[in-house]
Write a protein that holds these residues in place. Sequence first.
Motif, PDB file in Angstrom:
ATOM      1  N   GLU A   1       0.837  -1.205   0.000  1.00  0.00           N
ATOM      2  CA  GLU A   1       0.000   0.000   0.000  1.00  0.00           C
ATOM      3  C   GLU A   1       0.879   1.265   0.000  1.00  0.00           C
ATOM      4  N   THR A   2       1.859   1.288   0.891  1.00  0.00           N
ATOM      5  CA  THR A   2       2.774   2.439   0.952  1.00  0.00           C
ATOM      6  C   THR A   2       3.489   2.633  -0.386  1.00  0.00           C
ATOM      7  N   MET A   3       3.853   1.517  -1.023  1.00  0.00           N
ATOM      8  CA  MET A   3       4.677   1.582  -2.236  1.00  0.00           C
ATOM      9  C   MET A   3       3.839   1.508  -3.512  1.00  0.00           C
TER      10      MET A   3
ATOM     11  N   GLY B   1      13.265  14.023  -1.063  1.00  0.00           N
ATOM     12  CA  GLY B   1      12.451  12.802  -1.076  1.00  0.00           C
ATOM     13  C   GLY B   1      11.930  12.506   0.321  1.00  0.00           C
ATOM     14  N   TYR B   2      10.853  11.710   0.375  1.00  0.00           N
ATOM     15  CA  TYR B   2      10.236  11.423   1.683  1.00  0.00           C
ATOM     16  C   TYR B   2       9.430  10.126   1.642  1.00  0.00           C
ATOM     17  N   HIS B   3       9.487   9.410   2.759  1.00  0.00           N
ATOM     18  CA  HIS B   3       8.678   8.199   2.963  1.00  0.00           C
ATOM     19  C   HIS B   3       8.288   8.188   4.432  1.00  0.00           C
ATOM     20  N   ILE B   4       7.006   8.042   4.706  1.00  0.00           N
ATOM     21  CA  ILE B   4       6.536   8.026   6.099  1.00  0.00           C
ATOM     22  C   ILE B   4       5.711   6.746   6.303  1.00  0.00           C
ATOM     23  N   HIS B   5       5.938   6.074   7.415  1.00  0.00           N
ATOM     24  CA  HIS B   5       5.188   4.854   7.737  1.00  0.00           C
ATOM     25  C   HIS B   5       3.684   5.142   7.684  1.00  0.00           C
TER      26      HIS B   5
ATOM     27  N   TYR C   1       1.670   6.680  10.425  1.00  0.00           N
ATOM     28  CA  TYR C   1       1.943   8.077  10.818  1.00  0.00           C
ATOM     29  C   TYR C   1       1.617   9.082   9.718  1.00  0.00           C
ATOM     30  N   GLN C   2       1.023   8.601   8.622  1.00  0.00           N
ATOM     31  CA  GLN C   2       0.740   9.526   7.518  1.00  0.00           C
ATOM     32  C   GLN C   2      -0.413  10.477   7.841  1.00  0.00           C
ATOM     33  N   LYS C   3      -0.462  11.561   7.075  1.00  0.00           N
ATOM     34  CA  LYS C   3      -1.502  12.594   7.165  1.00  0.00           C
ATOM     35  C   LYS C   3      -1.547  13.275   8.533  1.00  0.00           C
ATOM     36  N   ARG C   4      -0.382  13.404   9.144  1.00  0.00           N
ATOM     37  CA  ARG C   4      -0.292  14.171  10.394  1.00  0.00           C
ATOM     38  C   ARG C   4       0.703  15.305  10.253  1.00  0.00           C
ATOM     39  N   GLY C   5       1.081  15.588   8.995  1.00  0.00           N
ATOM     40  CA  GLY C   5       1.980  16.725   8.754  1.00  0.00           C
ATOM     41  C   GLY C   5       3.460  16.415   8.930  1.00  0.00           C
ATOM     42  N   PHE C   6       3.817  15.131   9.118  1.00  0.00           N
ATOM     43  CA  PHE C   6       5.236  14.829   9.357  1.00  0.00           C
ATOM     44  C   PHE C   6       6.088  15.012   8.094  1.00  0.00           C
ATOM     45  N   ALA C   7       5.554  14.619   6.909  1.00  0.00           N
ATOM     46  CA  ALA C   7       6.351  14.788   5.687  1.00  0.00           C
ATOM     47  C   ALA C   7       6.597  16.269   5.413  1.00  0.00           C
ATOM     48  N   LYS C   8       5.569  17.097   5.590  1.00  0.00           N
ATOM     49  CA  LYS C   8       5.730  18.545   5.381  1.00  0.00           C
ATOM     50  C   LYS C   8       6.777  19.111   6.324  1.00  0.00           C
ATOM     51  N   GLU C   9       6.650  18.701   7.600  1.00  0.00           N
ATOM     52  CA  GLU C   9       7.560  19.245   8.617  1.00  0.00           C
ATOM     53  C   GLU C   9       9.016  18.878   8.302  1.00  0.00           C
TER      54      GLU C   9
ATOM     55  N   THR D   1       0.267   9.927 -10.348  1.00  0.00           N
ATOM     56  CA  THR D   1      -0.839   9.509  -9.482  1.00  0.00           C
ATOM     57  C   THR D   1      -0.575   9.767  -7.991  1.00  0.00           C
ATOM     58  N   ASN D   2       0.651  10.153  -7.633  1.00  0.00           N
ATOM     59  CA  ASN D   2       1.048  10.197  -6.215  1.00  0.00           C
ATOM     60  C   ASN D   2       0.666  11.547  -5.577  1.00  0.00           C
ATOM     61  N   GLU D   3      -0.601  11.624  -5.190  1.00  0.00           N
ATOM     62  CA  GLU D   3      -1.142  12.896  -4.709  1.00  0.00           C
ATOM     63  C   GLU D   3      -0.508  13.338  -3.380  1.00  0.00           C
ATOM     64  N   GLY D   4      -0.245  12.378  -2.493  1.00  0.00           N
ATOM     65  CA  GLY D   4       0.380  12.721  -1.209  1.00  0.00           C
ATOM     66  C   GLY D   4       1.753  13.353  -1.433  1.00  0.00           C
ATOM     67  N   SER D   5       2.521  12.787  -2.361  1.00  0.00           N
ATOM     68  CA  SER D   5       3.850  13.314  -2.655  1.00  0.00           C
ATOM     69  C   SER D   5       3.750  14.693  -3.306  1.00  0.00           C
ATOM     70  N   ARG D   6       2.798  14.846  -4.221  1.00  0.00           N
ATOM     71  CA  ARG D   6       2.609  16.124  -4.912  1.00  0.00           C
ATOM     72  C   ARG D   6       2.219  17.221  -3.911  1.00  0.00           C
ATOM     73  N   ARG D   7       1.320  16.884  -3.023  1.00  0.00           N
ATOM     74  CA  ARG D   7       0.863  17.914  -2.068  1.00  0.00           C
ATOM     75  C   ARG D   7       1.934  18.243  -1.036  1.00  0.00           C
ATOM     76  N   THR D   8       2.775  17.265  -0.737  1.00  0.00           N
ATOM     77  CA  THR D   8       3.909  17.567   0.151  1.00  0.00           C
ATOM     78  C   THR D   8       4.858  18.543  -0.552  1.00  0.00           C
ATOM     79  N   ALA D   9       5.122  18.312  -1.841  1.00  0.00           N
ATOM     80  CA  ALA D   9       5.990  19.234  -2.605  1.00  0.00           C
ATOM     81  C   ALA D   9       5.386  20.647  -2.598  1.00  0.00           C
TER      82      ALA D   9
HETATM   83  C1  LIG Z   1       3.987  11.131   0.423  1.00  0.00           C
HETATM   84  C2  LIG Z   1       4.090  10.907   1.932  1.00  0.00           C
HETATM   85  C3  LIG Z   1       5.560  10.963   2.349  1.00  0.00           C
HETATM   86  C4  LIG Z   1       3.308  12.016   2.657  1.00  0.00           C
HETATM   87  O1  LIG Z   1       3.527  11.849   4.039  1.00  0.00           O
HETATM   88  P1  LIG Z   1       2.558  12.462   5.155  1.00  0.00           P
HETATM   89  O2  LIG Z   1       3.348  12.550   6.429  1.00  0.00           O
HETATM   90  O3  LIG Z   1       1.296  11.718   5.175  1.00  0.00           O
HETATM   91  O4  LIG Z   1       2.307  13.934   4.574  1.00  0.00           O
HETATM   92  P2  LIG Z   1       1.722  15.174   5.393  1.00  0.00           P
HETATM   93  O5  LIG Z   1       0.817  14.700   6.470  1.00  0.00           O
HETATM   94  O6  LIG Z   1       2.853  16.082   5.756  1.00  0.00           O
HETATM   95  O7  LIG Z   1       0.825  15.869   4.277  1.00  0.00           O
HETATM   96  C5  LIG Z   1       1.356  16.680   3.246  1.00  0.00           C
HETATM   97  C6  LIG Z   1       0.218  17.095   2.325  1.00  0.00           C
HETATM   98  O8  LIG Z   1      -0.170  15.972   1.510  1.00  0.00           O
HETATM   99  C7  LIG Z   1      -1.547  15.637   1.740  1.00  0.00           C
HETATM  100  N1  LIG Z   1      -1.608  14.172   1.676  1.00  0.00           N
HETATM  101  C8  LIG Z   1      -0.882  13.291   2.404  1.00  0.00           C
HETATM  102  N2  LIG Z   1      -1.195  12.028   2.022  1.00  0.00           N
HETATM  103  C9  LIG Z   1      -2.107  12.139   1.046  1.00  0.00           C
HETATM  104  C10 LIG Z   1      -2.809  11.194   0.238  1.00  0.00           C
HETATM  105  N3  LIG Z   1      -2.607   9.885   0.386  1.00  0.00           N
HETATM  106  N4  LIG Z   1      -3.669  11.660  -0.686  1.00  0.00           N
HETATM  107  C11 LIG Z   1      -3.873  12.976  -0.857  1.00  0.00           C
HETATM  108  N5  LIG Z   1      -3.241  13.935  -0.131  1.00  0.00           N
HETATM  109  C12 LIG Z   1      -2.367  13.503   0.822  1.00  0.00           C
HETATM  110  C13 LIG Z   1      -1.872  16.209   3.093  1.00  0.00           C
HETATM  111  O9  LIG Z   1      -3.242  16.444   3.236  1.00  0.00           O
HETATM  112  C14 LIG Z   1      -1.053  17.500   3.053  1.00  0.00           C
HETATM  113  O10 LIG Z   1      -1.714  18.441   2.239  1.00  0.00           O
HETATM  114  P3  LIG Z   1      -1.973  19.950   2.721  1.00  0.00           P
HETATM  115  O11 LIG Z   1      -0.620  20.602   2.808  1.00  0.00           O
HETATM  116  O12 LIG Z   1      -2.800  20.502   1.629  1.00  0.00           O
HETATM  117  O13 LIG Z   1      -2.613  19.843   4.056  1.00  0.00           O
HETATM  118  C15 LIG Z   1       3.485   9.551   2.355  1.00  0.00           C
HETATM  119  O14 LIG Z   1       2.183   9.443   1.801  1.00  0.00           O
HETATM  120  C16 LIG Z   1       4.304   8.355   1.904  1.00  0.00           C
HETATM  121  O15 LIG Z   1       5.234   7.947   2.578  1.00  0.00           O
HETATM  122  N6  LIG Z   1       3.959   7.768   0.750  1.00  0.00           N
HETATM  123  C17 LIG Z   1       4.643   6.568   0.292  1.00  0.00           C
HETATM  124  C18 LIG Z   1       6.054   6.827  -0.183  1.00  0.00           C
HETATM  125  C19 LIG Z   1       6.049   7.784  -1.354  1.00  0.00           C
HETATM  126  O16 LIG Z   1       5.292   7.626  -2.302  1.00  0.00           O
HETATM  127  N7  LIG Z   1       6.956   8.772  -1.264  1.00  0.00           N
HETATM  128  C20 LIG Z   1       7.098   9.771  -2.297  1.00  0.00           C
HETATM  129  C21 LIG Z   1       7.857   9.215  -3.428  1.00  0.00           C
HETATM  130  S1  LIG Z   1       7.846  10.335  -4.816  1.00  0.00           S
END
Ligand SMILES: CC(C)(COP(=O)(O)OP(=O)(O)OC[C@H]1O[C@@H](n2cnc3c(N)ncnc32)[C@H](O)[C@@H]1OP(=O)(O)O)[C@@H](O)C(=O)NCCC(=O)NCCS
Length: 180
Positions: A28-30, A91-95, A98-106, A131-139
Amino acid sequence: MIETERLLLREYTPDDYDALYEIMSDPETMQHYPAPFDEERTRRWIEWNLDNYAQYGFGLWAVVLKETGEFIGDCGLTLQNIDGEMLPEIGYHIHKKYQKRGFAKEAARAVRDWAFLNTKYRALYSYMKYTNEGSRRTAEAVGMKKVKEYPDPKNTISYAFSVTREEWIHKKEKDGTDNS
Ligand SMILES: CC(C)(COP(=O)(O)OP(=O)(O)OC[C@H]1O[C@@H](n2cnc3c(N)ncnc32)[C@H](O)[C@@H]1OP(=O)(O)O)[C@@H](O)C(=O)NCCC(=O)NCCS
């Protein structure tokens, strides 16, 4: 060692293997990677970062919770091939627990600040599968904007995001002591 409000970023050691494997072997993470990592690939990830520290003075650093010392992922700077150019990438990877708590942003904001203060790079990048929305939004949370969309064999399409040194300075001046 980089310290933020809730996190410490420190160099990897071989002892981080088990905690890292739990993250990198999880399908799921990957899901945005070609495949989850196996044991060998996870070992090489740590070795690659130990080499990065020695060669460049930076790499992906282990992200640990200040309060407990628990390893929750990694974040840092490496040189990555982005559409044929070797560029400094955050680059970033969070368990997943612990995701969606602002740790990647911080962590990523702290790495951005460290990189602009300790290297001469004029811009920093992050790239990800489209497709990696979490990564895009962290950027985006780090102040990056999309600068490129390109075909990438491992990602089908990759997006490249970037923040320039000038944009970073401008934002810091505007925000005063704000940590974002
Ligand atoms: C990408 C990743 C590091 C984000 O970590 P995180 O600690 O959950 O991120 P944060 O809580 O700091 O959130 C950062 C932003 O992304 C958003 N976000 C996080 N996960 C999300 C998801 N799965 N879908 C959509 N948005 C997401 C948050 O809402 C936040 O947005 P905001 O600034 O508008 O509030 C984490 O999902 C991860 O480890 N993914 C798997 C590894 C990976 O794909 N790494 C990137 C490789 S390019």
